[in-house]
Design a protein around this motif. Structure first.
Motif, PDB file in Angstrom:
ATOM      1  N   GLU A  59       0.842  -1.189   0.000  1.00 42.72           N
ATOM      2  CA  GLU A  59       0.000   0.000   0.000  1.00 42.72           C
ATOM      3  C   GLU A  59       0.885   1.249   0.000  1.00 42.72           C
ATOM      4  O   GLU A  59       1.818   1.356   0.809  1.00 42.72           O
ATOM      5  N   LEU A  60       0.567   2.200  -0.903  1.00 45.12           N
ATOM      6  CA  LEU A  60       1.354   3.429  -1.033  1.00 45.12           C
ATOM      7  C   LEU A  60       0.659   4.563  -0.293  1.00 45.12           C
ATOM      8  O   LEU A  60      -0.536   4.822  -0.500  1.00 45.12           O
ATOM      9  N   PHE A  61       1.413   5.274   0.593  1.00 48.38           N
ATOM     10  CA  PHE A  61       0.890   6.404   1.367  1.00 48.38           C
ATOM     11  C   PHE A  61       1.818   7.622   1.166  1.00 48.38           C
ATOM     12  O   PHE A  61       3.008   7.471   0.877  1.00 48.38           O
ATOM     13  N   THR A  62       1.247   8.831   1.358  1.00 50.18           N
ATOM     14  CA  THR A  62       2.061  10.053   1.328  1.00 50.18           C
ATOM     15  C   THR A  62       2.767  10.240   2.664  1.00 50.18           C
ATOM     16  O   THR A  62       2.315   9.743   3.697  1.00 50.18           O
ATOM     17  N   THR A  63       3.868  10.981   2.650  1.00 45.16           N
ATOM     18  CA  THR A  63       4.571  11.335   3.894  1.00 45.16           C
ATOM     19  C   THR A  63       4.509  12.835   4.173  1.00 45.16           C
ATOM     20  O   THR A  63       5.087  13.306   5.151  1.00 45.16           O
ATOM     21  N   ALA A  64       3.809  13.591   3.290  1.00 44.09           N
ATOM     22  CA  ALA A  64       3.708  15.044   3.473  1.00 44.09           C
ATOM     23  C   ALA A  64       2.457  15.534   2.752  1.00 44.09           C
ATOM     24  O   ALA A  64       1.843  14.799   1.972  1.00 44.09           O
ATOM     25  N   SER A  65       2.095  16.793   3.040  1.00 45.97           N
ATOM     26  CA  SER A  65       0.991  17.435   2.324  1.00 45.97           C
ATOM     27  C   SER A  65       1.540  18.035   1.039  1.00 45.97           C
ATOM     28  O   SER A  65       2.560  18.726   1.051  1.00 45.97           O
ATOM     29  N   PHE A  66       0.882  17.782  -0.086  1.00 47.41           N
ATOM     30  CA  PHE A  66       1.365  18.234  -1.386  1.00 47.41           C
ATOM     31  C   PHE A  66       0.695  19.536  -1.792  1.00 47.41           C
ATOM     32  O   PHE A  66      -0.457  19.809  -1.408  1.00 47.41           O
ATOM     33  N   ASP A  67       1.442  20.338  -2.584  1.00 44.31           N
ATOM     34  CA  ASP A  67       0.919  21.590  -3.118  1.00 44.31           C
ATOM     35  C   ASP A  67       1.077  21.558  -4.635  1.00 44.31           C
ATOM     36  O   ASP A  67       2.205  21.484  -5.143  1.00 44.31           O
ATOM     37  N   TYR A  68      -0.034  21.627  -5.332  1.00 48.10           N
ATOM     38  CA  TYR A  68      -0.024  21.488  -6.788  1.00 48.10           C
ATOM     39  C   TYR A  68       0.811  22.583  -7.443  1.00 48.10           C
ATOM     40  O   TYR A  68       1.548  22.328  -8.396  1.00 48.10           O
ATOM     41  N   GLU A  69       0.702  23.826  -6.929  1.00 49.28           N
ATOM     42  CA  GLU A  69       1.388  24.939  -7.556  1.00 49.28           C
ATOM     43  C   GLU A  69       2.907  24.847  -7.361  1.00 49.28           C
ATOM     44  O   GLU A  69       3.678  25.391  -8.154  1.00 49.28           O
ATOM     45  N   THR A  70       3.324  24.207  -6.292  1.00 48.28           N
ATOM     46  CA  THR A  70       4.753  24.021  -6.054  1.00 48.28           C
ATOM     47  C   THR A  70       5.304  22.856  -6.868  1.00 48.28           C
ATOM     48  O   THR A  70       6.358  22.953  -7.501  1.00 48.28           O
ATOM     49  N   LYS A  71       4.582  21.754  -6.865  1.00 43.07           N
ATOM     50  CA  LYS A  71       5.023  20.565  -7.605  1.00 43.07           C
ATOM     51  C   LYS A  71       3.778  19.777  -7.984  1.00 43.07           C
ATOM     52  O   LYS A  71       3.004  19.361  -7.121  1.00 43.07           O
ATOM     53  N   SER A  72       3.584  19.550  -9.270  1.00 38.93           N
ATOM     54  CA  SER A  72       2.348  18.917  -9.748  1.00 38.93           C
ATOM     55  C   SER A  72       2.475  17.417  -9.931  1.00 38.93           C
ATOM     56  O   SER A  72       1.480  16.748 -10.204  1.00 38.93           O
ATOM     57  N   SER A  73       3.683  16.855  -9.797  1.00 39.09           N
ATOM     58  CA  SER A  73       3.825  15.397  -9.927  1.00 39.09           C
ATOM     59  C   SER A  73       5.114  14.950  -9.270  1.00 39.09           C
ATOM     60  O   SER A  73       6.046  15.742  -9.083  1.00 39.09           O
ATOM     61  N   TYR A  74       5.162  13.667  -8.925  1.00 38.27           N
ATOM     62  CA  TYR A  74       6.337  13.057  -8.314  1.00 38.27           C
ATOM     63  C   TYR A  74       6.672  11.774  -9.073  1.00 38.27           C
ATOM     64  O   TYR A  74       5.771  11.052  -9.516  1.00 38.27           O
ATOM     65  N   SER A  75       7.967  11.503  -9.207  1.00 35.81           N
ATOM     66  CA  SER A  75       8.412  10.280  -9.867  1.00 35.81           C
ATOM     67  C   SER A  75       9.038   9.350  -8.842  1.00 35.81           C
ATOM     68  O   SER A  75       9.908   9.770  -8.062  1.00 35.81           O
ATOM     69  N   ILE A  76       8.563   8.088  -8.837  1.00 34.56           N
ATOM     70  CA  ILE A  76       9.115   7.092  -7.918  1.00 34.56           C
ATOM     71  C   ILE A  76       9.426   5.828  -8.704  1.00 34.56           C
ATOM     72  O   ILE A  76       8.841   5.575  -9.768  1.00 34.56           O
ATOM     73  N   ASP A  77      10.365   5.059  -8.206  1.00 34.67           N
ATOM     74  CA  ASP A  77      10.660   3.737  -8.739  1.00 34.67           C
ATOM     75  C   ASP A  77      10.236   2.705  -7.711  1.00 34.67           C
ATOM     76  O   ASP A  77      10.532   2.851  -6.507  1.00 34.67           O
ATOM     77  N   VAL A  78       9.576   1.662  -8.176  1.00 35.54           N
ATOM     78  CA  VAL A  78       9.131   0.575  -7.301  1.00 35.54           C
ATOM     79  C   VAL A  78       9.823  -0.702  -7.758  1.00 35.54           C
ATOM     80  O   VAL A  78       9.747  -1.066  -8.942  1.00 35.54           O
TER      81      VAL A  78
END
Length: 660
Positions: free
Chosen positions: A267-286
């Motif tokens: 199960e994937l969970f966030t570790t922080a609150s995201f702000d669209y205007e600051t960063k609209s996407s994140y890249s991860i490798d699984v």
């Protein structure tokens, strides 16, 4: 040479050959072969490229003990990256293989110890062998065959090298000689620089037949902005062709931005609150791993969903932030910060906080909005509202002082002329006088033309010009071009006059006594003037006056002499009556006086012809009469320096007198 001779002697002690020992491989196994990257050995010297082994090989590496060289130890390094070894697959076995070109067993039994090196930072050019870690394996004499391969099992060690993908080894044999004799207990194999690529050391890796996972999926790849940490995103699932791996797959986050998320199981969970205007996407490798250690890594992009947010900051400036203005027409600029970048905003303005009659206008940070301030001088406040397309509003205001009254200047007036120093005062602003900054209360003392400009904070200016002349005119006066004496009362005065940097407009007047003055008249180069009556020293006074009334007085003196000198002459003869002389050279007896001072004289034997120069009067003077016997007669003359001549005297020579 000693090393070469020692290797040649080793030919006498060659042991029998044996077949190579290669561990069996499964039918479905695949393998990799990694040649040595760097190698060298050290005894009493260091050999970067090996040394001749005495059996035809020029680049051999020795390990063991020889009486002539002591203990010889070697180091090998293998580069496992760049596709050499696939650490995502399970390594079933790994062997280090050496082809022995020589095995010496003179007075002892050789062996080979393989150690892990403590670090991988050494190079084959090093003169110092790297430090050893744990012993991996020892191969005794029975496993060492000349012209045959020897193999070390390095499977466990190699599996541990997936991080830096470098494997370094140290090979050692006998370090001390047995008692007595001159032993050679050593082996030799080819250095990588030998050029015999099929016989240089290499690693042989065999992979387990287990197949890695083939696919990874995520049930959801987006999360709304502004939600707290630990917000669930989605569930990972993977496909593996091996049935024994079902339910045993494990998931791991990798990549640069993995810190923004965490995994609990799959199960994937966030570790922080995201702000669209600051960063609209994140890249991860699984990375998913099966039970055999096979892995599959896949990149995922987690999108941040935009949520409409109200503006967070607003600022209003008037005339680029100026504090004062002299016009009620101004320019407004606004800055509005909205988390929803790129979304349209509107603004409107007012001179009253509770009245909004202005229409909404499209907002742009680069736009200027014209605005009219409320009437009357004083502090003016302009109010602004900004709103986004969802109706969220934010307010701001700014102030500016409206000042339409120019500065008030006292002490001088425009186009004024002043003959005394002036003090300039002004009620506000800054001032420059002839381009130089001054402060209120500044005293002007230097003569000249001045331009004063006073500017207040709003830009209103008062400009005036004035002239300061505190200096009287200068000039000169001469009577009769500077002569010391004159014989007439009517003289000519020579005048000069200037006002320098002053106002000019010079006038002059004159006096013989300093009490009675002639009328003022414009300056001229000459002036006819009558001296006061009576002989003696005469002084003429002159005043010069400029257009501002500055006066300066000058004077000159001359001696008036209208009376000739008094004189008498006699000639001393050779008879008692002084009526005759037998010599042409006679003595003249002379008397001459003048009330105004010394007298000069000139002499001649011819009446009216005085060719000699003037000389001081002498009571007695030697003189030569004209040639020839007979009666001699002359008329002497005298004169002052002013040219006044005396009367002629009956005699035999002529003398002219004048005032010296």
């Amino acid at each position: 040479m000693k090393r070469l001779l020692a290797r040649l002697l080793s030919l006498l002690l060659i042991f029998s050959l044996a077949q190579p020992m290669v561990p069996p491989a499964g039918a479905n196994q695949t393998s990799a072969k990694v040649p040595v990257g760097e190698d060298f050995f050290v005894d009493t010297d260091a050999y970067e490229h090996g040394t001749p082994d005495g059996v035809g090989n020029l680049n051999a590496i020795f390990v063991g003990y020889a009486d002539s060289f002591g203990a010889a130890n070697a180091a090998l390094k293998f580069q496992l990256g760049s596709g050499q070894v696939d650490f995502n697959r399970k390594i079933q076995s790994a062997y280090l293989r050496l082809f022995l070109t020589q095995v010496d067993a003179f007075q002892g039994k050789p062996f080979l110890d393989l150690y892990a090196a403590q670090n991988d930072s050494w190079t084959e050019r090093d003169a110092v062998l790297p430090q050893t870690a744990e012993l991996i394996e020892r191969i005794t004499e029975s496993g060492l065959r000349q012209n045959d391969w020897v193999s070390f099992d390095v499977t466990d060690f190699l599996r541990e090298q997936s991080a830096d993908k470098v494997a370094s080894f140290v090979l050692k044999g006998h370090q001390l000689p047995p008692a007595g004799g001159a032993p050679r207990i050593q082996v030799a194999f080819l250095d990588k620089s030998s050029g015999q690529t099929e016989k240089i050391p290499y690693l042989e890796i065999t992979y387990a037949p287990n197949s890695p996972p083939t696919a990874i999926s995520l049930s959801n790849d987006s999360v709304p902005e502004n939600l707290p940490a630990d917000t669930p995103v989605g569930t990972f699932n993977a496909t593996d062709p091996d049935s024994e791996d079902q339910g045993k797959l494990t998931f791991e986050l990798t990549g640069n931005e993995q810190g923004a998320f965490k995994l609990v199981g799959n199960e994937l969970f966030t570790t922080a609150s995201f702000d669209y205007e600051t960063k609209s996407s994140y890249s991860i490798d699984v990375k998913v791993s099966d039970s055999a250690g096979n892995t599959l890594t896949k990149a995922f992009t987690i999108r941040v969903e935009d949520v409409q947010e109200p503006p967070t900051f607003a600022e209003l400036t008037i005339n680029e932030g100026m504090f004062y203005t002299s016009f009620n027409q101004v320019s407004l600029k606004t800055t509005v910060t909205d988390p929803d970048l790129g979304k349209p905003l509107q603004v409107r303005f007012s001179n009253a906080a509770d009245q909004w009659t202005d229409d909404w206008k499209a907002y742009s940070p680069s736009s200027s909005y014209p605005w009219t301030l409320a009437a009357g001088d004083g502090v003016k406040t302009v109010y602004m509202q900004a709103q986004d397309e969802a109706g969220h509003q934010i307010s701001a205001s700014a102030t500016i002082t409206l000042d339409t009254t120019p500065p008030l200047v006292t002490g001088v007036v425009d186009r004024g002329d002043y003959k005394e120093p002036v003090t300039i005062t002004f009620n506000e602003g800054t001032a420059v006088l002839n381009g130089a900054a001054i402060v209120s209360g500044y005293k002007v003392t230097a003569d000249g033309n001045y331009t004063l400009r006073v500017t207040d904070m709003a830009g209103n200016t008062t400009t005036l010009s004035f002239f300061l002349d505190t200096t009287a005119p200068t000039g000169s006066l001469q009577i009769e071009s500077g002569q010391s004496f004159t014989t007439k009362r009517n003289v000519v005065l020579t005048i000069t006059g200037t006002d320098g940097e002053g106002i000019g407009q010079l006038q002059m007047n004159f006096s013989n006594d300093g009490a009675t003055w002639s009328g003022w008249e414009w300056l001229a180069a000459t002036k006819a003037w009558e001296l006061s009556p009576g002989d003696g020293s005469k002084t003429v006074k002159m005043k010069l006056k400029d257009g501002l009334g500055h006066e300066r007085e000058y004077e000159d003196s001359i001696t008036l002499d209208t009376t000739p000198p008094e004189a008498a002459l006699s000639i001393k003869g050779t008879n008692a009556a002084n009526t005759a002389t037998s010599s042409a050279t006679v003595k003249l007896l002379i008397e001459a006086t003048d009330a105004q001072g010394p007298v000069e004289m000139t002499l001649s034997n011819t009446d009216g012809v005085f060719a000699g120069g003037w000389q001081p009067v002498q009571p007695e003077l030697q003189w030569k009469l004209s040639s020839g016997d007979g009666k001699k007669r002359s008329t002497p003359n005298s004169a002052t320096r002013r040219g006044m001549k005396s009367r002629a005297l009956p005699a035999f020579c002529w003398i002219r007198f004048r005032r010296k």
